[in-house]
Write an enzyme that holds these catalytic residues in place. Structure first.
Site, PDB file in Angstrom:
ATOM      1  N   CYS A 134      -0.309   4.526   5.671  1.00  0.00           N
ATOM      2  CA  CYS A 134       0.484   3.053   4.909  1.00  0.00           C
ATOM      3  C   CYS A 134       1.660   3.502   4.313  1.00  0.00           C
ATOM      4  CB  CYS A 134      -0.707   2.631   3.793  1.00  0.00           C
ATOM      5  SG  CYS A 134      -2.160   2.020   5.004  1.00  0.00           S
TER       6      CYS A 134
ATOM      7  N   HIS B  31       1.824  -0.698  -4.456  1.00  0.00           N
ATOM      8  CA  HIS B  31       0.909  -0.544  -3.238  1.00  0.00           C
ATOM      9  C   HIS B  31      -0.164  -1.653  -3.244  1.00  0.00           C
ATOM     10  CE1 HIS B  31      -0.230   1.119   0.448  1.00  0.00           C
ATOM     11  NE2 HIS B  31      -1.398   1.517  -0.020  1.00  0.00           N
TER      12      HIS B  31
END
Length: 418
Positions: free
Chosen positions: A173, A311
């Site tokens: 990610c 995030h």
């Protein structure tokens, strides 16, 4: 060291097929999370995702070529095309011909840095089934090249005649953010003048949803109310929601961009990378690895951000540890923070590039995107997360965080270019 600026951006996600529609709907606090329609989810514990519903692959590829490229590549091609067109839109000089190919005298000095976390997962799934149920002769000859992560950069470079370095980041990610950093380093070292960054992901398939659900990483309590499922930093968060999409940025050496009269979104003034060296999926306690990446980026940038795109996955430990790391690196005086994963879901390897585009558009427009579904405060996550409603602000500098499985972290900082 050569200065690096962003002269074009593009993105596609569950809220829109271009940057302007996507950003407008993000600012409005809309959600693209819905019940999955691409396969039968009746027996799945998780039945929702941020799917893109109205994308036509023939908008980016000849009909005969569509079967050669997995959906993540197709989405990347769309975002890349928009970023390249955006980069020359208002400039005095264009580097694209009518077929959107880079002029030959520019191509050798124009590279690509692509990213995905998983790549063509659905093709791996379907060809595995074909192999074991119908025999090896039923495996598609396009299976391997359509599934490889670096083929995103391959397809984009072929379509637009980019002949510089062709790099690829596969760091879960954090991949989209690492692709930006790799592109910036390439320009800073004088290897090329321009780099196209493209991060793309499309892993919403049976084995993808089933795999993340088996890890208990996904939200499973909002199948009947999908738009409430992704709730970063909220007390009742119970996991992330898968999304798909692509983000693209044209990075360019400052003098080159200035000489051709390009519109500049911002200057990449800082970046940081680190490893947790802790656990294969859980972030390091108190966000120790994230803290080091942010600290490195801030020291390089030597400027305080006015906004942070977190995030912010909507999982318990990510949101908690990212909050703790932010408090530590800013000595308790943290700028406004939001996570746009509440609207889009988690686009995995594409998340960093998409969120960098969102951050740059926020800086340009003077609008802080909200964190939606902020309904119940978590005392351990008690920062200004711009709850539910966008906010106008003077924004001169933005920071975007990305953290991935395996403990890999990436942070980028952009500032207005003077």
């Amino acid at each position: 060291m050569r200065r690096v600026v962003v002269t074009g951006v593009g993105m596609v996600n569950a809220l829109g097929l271009n940057k302007d529609i996507s950003f407008e709907r993000i600012v409005k606090g809309e959600s693209g999370i819905k019940r999955i329609e691409s396969f039968d989810v009746t027996d799945f514990s998780v039945q929702i995702a941020g799917e893109i519903m109205d994308f036509n692959p023939e908008s980016v590829l000849d009909p005969r070529e569509v079967k050669k490229a997995h959906r993540f590549i197709q989405l990347g091609l769309l975002a890349a095309r928009e970023a390249l067109q955006d980069s020359v839109k208002d400039s005095k000089e264009s580097f694209l011909n009518e077929n959107l190919e880079v002029f030959s005298d520019v191509g050798e000095n124009f590279g690509i840095s692509s990213a995905a976390g998983i790549g063509g997962l659905e093709n791996i799934q379907s060809n595995s089934i074909a192999c074991y149920t119908r025999g090896p002769r039923r495996v598609s000859p396009f299976f391997i090249p359509s599934a490889l992560v670096n083929m995103l950069g391959g397809f984009v470079s072929i379509q637009h005649k980019l002949k510089g370095p062709n790099l690829s980041s596969v760091t879960a990610c954090a991949a989209g953010t690492h692709a930006i950093i790799e592109a910036a380093k390439t320009i800073m070292l004088g290897c090329v003048e321009k780099m196209l960054v493209v991060g793309a992901e499309s892993s919403i398939c049976a084995v993808g949803v089933g795999g993340f659900a088996a890890m208990k990483a996904l939200s499973s309590s909002h199948n009947d109310n999908p738009q409430k499922a992704s709730r970063p930093f909220d007390k009742k968060r119970d996991g992330f929601v898968m999304g798909e999409g692509a983000g693209a940025l044209v990075l360019e050496e400052y003098e080159s961009a200035k000489a051709r009269g390009a519109t500049i979104y911002g200057e990449l003034c800082g970046f940081g990378e680190s490893s947790d060296a802790n656990h294969i999926t859980t972030p390091a306690p108190e966000g120790e690895g994230a803290y080091r990446a942010m600290k490195q980026a801030l020291q390089m940038a030597n400027i305080r951000p006015d906004y942070i795109n977190a995030h912010g996955t909507s999982t318990h430990y990510n949101d908690l540890f990212e909050t703790q790391a932010l408090k530590k690196v800013f000595n308790g005086n943290v700028p406004p923070v939001s996570s746009t994963k509440g609207q889009l879901g988690h686009c995995l390897g594409a998340a960093g590039s998409i969120e960098a585009v969102i951050s740059l558009m926020a800086m340009r427009s003077g609008i802080l995107p909200p964190t939606i579904n902020q309904e119940e405060s978590d005392q351990e996550c008690n920062l200004d997360y711009i709850p539910n409603t966008a906010r106008e602000a003077t924004i001169n500098c933005v920071m975007s965080n990305s953290f991935g499985f395996g403990g890999t972290n990436g942070v980028v900082i952009f500032k207005k270019c003077k």
